[in-house]
Design an enzyme around this catalytic site. Structure first.
Site: not given
Ligand SMILES: *Cc1c(COP(=O)(O)O)cnc(C)c1O
Length: 172
Positions: A147
């Site tokens: 992210k």
């Molecule tokens: C990455 C993501 C998640 C989940 O995040 P994690 O930390 O990988 O569990 C949830 N929703 C969206 C839209 C994402 O892009």
């Protein structure tokens, strides 16, 4: 705790609860509003699998609404998917692009359905003067390695609702 305080200040939201991932943030949020077996939670077709995983993990049924030309949740289709069993809606601001948040939140309020704003993909983006993730009832951030901002793994729940926050605090 220091990190939570800083997020709360930066995003101008009352309460922040950090957890181990964005997925667990969604699950904790769903639990905090009492989502259980046989409830329905609506989310969108173009998505990341975590939203559906969190819904299923609570024993609830995911209902998938279509997207519009901006690749975000379609309000027109969302209206068709709402039933008496709908407990919450998880809207995702996809790929940094703001969804029709104002119109969708207005609809949710009218229907008395909780709106969870999954802002894992648009951290720092704003609608008018508010950060995405702080407009609906509950906001979700992920600090996963892939992210925009990372803690390696991690996530958090944003809310201005004390009751929701207290539940999230004990449940996490
Ligand atoms: C990455 C993501 C998640 C989940 O995040 P994690 O930390 O990988 O569990 C949830 N929703 C969206 C839209 C994402 O892009």
């Amino acid at each position: 705790r220091e990190f939570e305080k800083k997020i709360s200040k930066k995003f101008n939201t009352k309460y922040v609860q950090c957890v181990t991932s964005g997925t667990s943030a969604i699950k904790t949020a769903l639990k905090s509003i009492g989502v259980k077996k046989d409830d329905e939670v609506i989310t969108q077709s173009f998505n990341f699998i975590a939203t559906v995983e969190a819904i299923v993990d609570c024993g609830a049924n995911p209902v998938i609404a279509s997207i519009n030309n901006s690749l975000n949740l379609s309000l027109i289709d969302l209206k068709k998917q709402v039933t008496k069993k709908t407990k919450a809606i998880i809207l995702v601001h996809m790929l940094g692009y703001c969804a029709e948040i104002k119109e969708i939140y207005k609809f949710c309020k009218k229907k008395k359905i909780i709106l969870i704003e999954d802002n894992c993909e648009a951290i720092g983006a704003k609608y008018k003067k508010k950060y995405l993730g702080t407009i609906g009832d509950i906001g979700i951030l992920s600090f996963d390695f892939g992210k925009n901002i990372t803690t390696g793994e991690g996530g958090c729940i944003l809310t201005n609702n004390k009751k929701i926050y207290k539940y999230c605090r004990s449940y996490h």
